[in-house]
Design a protein around this motif. Structure first.
Motif, PDB file in Angstrom:
ATOM      1  N   ASN A 107       0.963  -1.266  -0.044  1.00 52.62           N
ATOM      2  CA  ASN A 107       0.004  -0.169   0.167  1.00 52.62           C
ATOM      3  C   ASN A 107       0.813   1.031  -0.124  1.00 52.62           C
ATOM      4  O   ASN A 107       1.810   1.404   0.927  1.00 52.62           O
ATOM      5  N   LEU A 108       0.665   1.987  -1.034  1.00 53.41           N
ATOM      6  CA  LEU A 108       1.608   3.206  -1.105  1.00 53.41           C
ATOM      7  C   LEU A 108       0.848   4.316  -0.338  1.00 53.41           C
ATOM      8  O   LEU A 108      -0.380   4.549  -0.884  1.00 53.41           O
ATOM      9  N   VAL A 109       1.489   4.912   0.684  1.00 52.53           N
ATOM     10  CA  VAL A 109       0.979   6.091   1.415  1.00 52.53           C
ATOM     11  C   VAL A 109       1.678   7.304   1.430  1.00 52.53           C
ATOM     12  O   VAL A 109       2.836   7.198   1.696  1.00 52.53           O
ATOM     13  N   THR A 110       0.883   8.407   0.974  1.00 56.15           N
ATOM     14  CA  THR A 110       1.632   9.559   0.957  1.00 56.15           C
ATOM     15  C   THR A 110       1.222  10.337   2.087  1.00 56.15           C
ATOM     16  O   THR A 110      -0.074  10.680   2.037  1.00 56.15           O
ATOM     17  N   ILE A 111       2.134  10.980   2.974  1.00 51.04           N
ATOM     18  CA  ILE A 111       1.655  11.776   4.158  1.00 51.04           C
ATOM     19  C   ILE A 111       2.193  13.239   3.593  1.00 51.04           C
ATOM     20  O   ILE A 111       3.266  13.490   3.175  1.00 51.04           O
TER      21      ILE A 111
END
Length: 158
Positions: A107-111
């Motif tokens: 899962n690619l998560v961008t914060i």
């Protein structure tokens, strides 16, 4: 003569036992068990000062991931994952939130942190969740593949 020897031996052992009895009674076993905390979220965040937006603390459970980190100034957090955007409520320096309904696999998560002075800081991380095992499967998920994720058991601090 043998009876006197046995009686003296019994008396000697009995006196030694009675001399050691108070020390044995006051000996304490080391306690082992679960430690619980009543610390507030702010107090817990102080323990995680090394966790920043570039190096967040991540705990995975089933299809969720809890993230914690701190920013230098108050910031509003936006999360982009699996083609969804989520705004985290609040404008603070200490950030703690849960990403729900993540998919098995990567899962690619961008914060994205928007600071109160208008600057932004972002970080993209990969959270790898195990595939759902088959009912008849005896294999276990290899945690060594989760190199970017810090693991701990639910409810236990590092």
């Amino acid at each position: 003569m043998k009876k006197k020897g046995y009686i003296l031996l019994i008396i000697a052992l009995l006196s030694l036992t009675l001399n050691w009895l108070p020390e044995i009674a006051h000996a304490q076993k080391e306690s082992t068990g679960v430690t619980y905390t009543t610390a507030t979220t702010g107090e817990l965040m102080e323990m995680f000062l090394t966790y920043s937006i570039q190096n967040p603390y991540i705990e995975t459970t089933k299809n969720n991931a809890e993230l914690m980190f701190q920013t230098d100034t108050a910031a509003t957090i936006t999360i982009k994952t699996n083609n969804q955007t989520q705004q985290i409520a609040g404008n603070t320096e200490n950030h703690q939130f849960t990403l729900e309904n993540l998919e098995p696999g990567n899962n690619l998560v961008t914060i994205i942190a928007k600071m109160s002075d208008g600057t932004t800081e972002s970080k993209t991380i990969t959270i790898n969740l195990p595939d759902k095992p088959n009912k008849n499967s005896k294999s276990f998920h290899d945690k060594s593949k989760n190199q970017t994720v810090t693991h701990r058991k639910k409810g236990h601090l590092l």
